[in-house]
Enzyme design. Sequence first.
Site, PDB file in Angstrom:
ATOM      1  CG  ASN A 117     -41.220  -7.927 -33.805  1.00 34.03           C
ATOM      2  OD1 ASN A 117     -41.377  -6.744 -34.126  1.00 34.03           O
ATOM      3  ND2 ASN A 117     -40.017  -8.463 -33.641  1.00 34.03           N
TER       4      ASN A 117
ATOM      5  CG  HIS B 267     -43.695 -13.217 -33.336  1.00 32.61           C
ATOM      6  ND1 HIS B 267     -42.910 -13.370 -34.452  1.00 32.61           N
ATOM      7  CD2 HIS B 267     -42.911 -12.533 -32.450  1.00 32.61           C
ATOM      8  CE1 HIS B 267     -41.732 -12.826 -34.264  1.00 32.61           C
ATOM      9  NE2 HIS B 267     -41.695 -12.327 -33.051  1.00 32.61           N
TER      10      HIS B 267
ATOM     11  CB  CYS C 284     -45.789 -19.569 -31.487  1.00 30.78           C
ATOM     12  SG  CYS C 284     -45.429 -21.319 -31.576  1.00 30.78           S
TER      13      CYS C 284
END
Length: 391
Positions: free
Chosen positions: A293, A295, A330
């Site tokens: 994804n 991240h 993040c």
Amino acid sequence: MAEMLRFCAAAGLIRYSDAAVAAAECRGRRRWAAVRCSSRAIPGQEAADVAAASRLVAGVGAAGGAEGKGLAERLRLGSLVPDGLSYKESFVVRCYEVGINKTATVETIANLLQEVGCNHAQSVGFSTDGFATTPTMRKLRLIWVTSRMHIEIYKYPAWWVIRNVHFISLNSESEVGAYVIVLARGDVVEIETWCQGEGRIGTRRDWILKDLATGEVIGRATSKWVMMNQDTRKLQRVSDEVREEYLVFCPRTPRLSFPEENNGSLKKIPKLADPAQYSRLGLVPRRADLDMNQHVNNVTYIGWVLESMPQEIIDTHELQTITLDYRRECQHDDAVDSLTSSEFAENGSTNGIATTKPHDQELQQFLHFLKSSGTGLEINRGRTEWRKLIR
């Protein structure tokens, strides 16, 4: 390859069994056939129809047999349960998945939960290029992201376990001898998972972990997921079309891994007061921490939270419960500060004060806070409970 059946029971125009026959007719020209119906119940629908549809989607129905399964699926120790509404898979604990106590780490447990969830999605025809994404989600470039995770571990599975200890005498009249320890290959964990709707903005997934040899429940977990646009990185409501695609594979009535009232999975996590008692600053994601994804994977946050735990707790206790609220994703170039402080479990919070729960030195509870090192923005908040380690 025949076009994947587009879940033609949505309006009740066709039954699961009819769709299975139709799929069987194109068996030689397709790898996957899928059947969908809406969340509306179809009059006269029987559990056998649901099971037949699920077996069909998994490629293991009577019509398709093993022919529709790839090598990885045939080797995998998992399958849908007979009613087709949950999935079970067994895992052997490997040497690289354990910590200093020779038991699986909490990160290992979380990774297994993620693995069995993805395999469940694949078994019903989803998640070909993402974590449990449906056909509509892939078309609209939507993904699932974790918003909350709650895990309780009652017994950590081991890599090697002591089965028996025997004393061998040198002779019948002598007490001199030696103890022989009989080791056996480690534990095998069976994990059952299922998903269901969670309001208008997301979904939830639950798990139950058992020792396969004894049937003992050794852990439970639950999670909440929301949809995000893969390009804009903004959250999006779950549309009726997406909801109908996955609800057919969910229990018809709510089924919870934590059915108890006021259980720990429902507790809100307060924001950690500043300054924190313990901290670990400037944690940086590794390249291996990024997932499909694009991240940092949700399991990495568990490791970051534990980095700021006091060493005296790590040495004398083991993690019993962890709850994480994910507030912000993040990326690879972010730096993270991990903050931790003690908290009372029952008699009010000591948020930010060094103390332990009164009259209970066995159980320790902590609050956690992950923030961006550069901006100070909140990334994650959490709570952990630790029980006294029995050696």
